[in-house]
Design a protein around this motif. Structure first.
Motif, short mmCIF file in Angstrom:
data_model
loop_
_atom_site.label_atom_id
_atom_site.label_comp_id
_atom_site.label_asym_id
_atom_site.label_seq_id
_atom_site.Cartn_x
_atom_site.Cartn_y
_atom_site.Cartn_z
N ARG A 1 -29.33 -17.10 -73.20
CA ARG A 1 -30.20 -18.58 -72.13
C ARG A 1 -31.50 -18.96 -72.79
O ARG A 1 -31.52 -20.31 -72.26
N GLY B 1 -25.36 -26.23 -72.90
CA GLY B 1 -27.22 -25.58 -73.08
C GLY B 1 -26.34 -25.20 -74.30
O GLY B 1 -27.66 -24.55 -75.79
N ALA C 1 -33.69 -22.32 -74.42
CA ALA C 1 -34.29 -22.75 -74.32
C ALA C 1 -35.78 -23.41 -75.27
O ALA C 1 -36.15 -24.09 -75.35
#
Length: 145
Positions: A113, A82, A117
């Motif tokens: 994190r 990611g 997104a």
């Protein structure tokens, strides 16, 4: 040089019971220079880039393959990969972080994190700038105490 000596005293009692006591001596007279330690998130960013290259060249077929090679779970591999979704300038900043000082670092992968997104790079940059402001406040509060 760091020397750590541990002495264990074992007394055997009746019926096989053991009593263990230890005495530890620590000598912290280290004459060697301390090597700067890279942030863990810097290492993870480099790994994410390397793993992406492995997928591109065909060294690995998918994330499951990478997870098996890296001896981590597939969800953890997804978390690491990611980091490739970050804007290029944020990736560069992660790779160029100064060496880590003592203690727990403010910036770590779990804190980054939520930024991964965000699909819009402009929004990522805004969230990143906000996080860096929080880091500066945290570091100044830590130094004051």
């Amino acid at each position: 040089m760091i020397k750590v000596k541990t002495k264990l005293n074992v007394d055997l009692k009746a019926r096989g019971r053991k009593v263990i006591s230890s005495v530890t001596e620590v000598d912290l007279g280290d004459d060697r220079p301390v090597r700067p330690k890279l942030h863990r998130v810097t290492k993870l960013m480099a790994l994410a880039i390397r793993f992406q290259e492995m997928l591109r060249t065909g060294e690995a077929h998918d994330l499951t393959d990478l997870a098996r090679m890296g001896k981590v779970s597939q969800p953890r591999m997804s978390q690491i990969m990611g980091l490739n979704l970050l804007a290029p300038d944020i990736q560069r900043e992660l790779l160029d972080l100064p060496p880590q000082g003592r203690g727990k670092p403010f910036l770590h992968e779990k804190r980054i994190r939520p930024i991964t997104a965000i699909l819009d790079w402009a929004e990522q940059r805004r969230a990143w700038a906000e996080m860096l402001t929080q880091q500066a406040e945290f570091e100044s509060a830590t130094e004051a105490s």
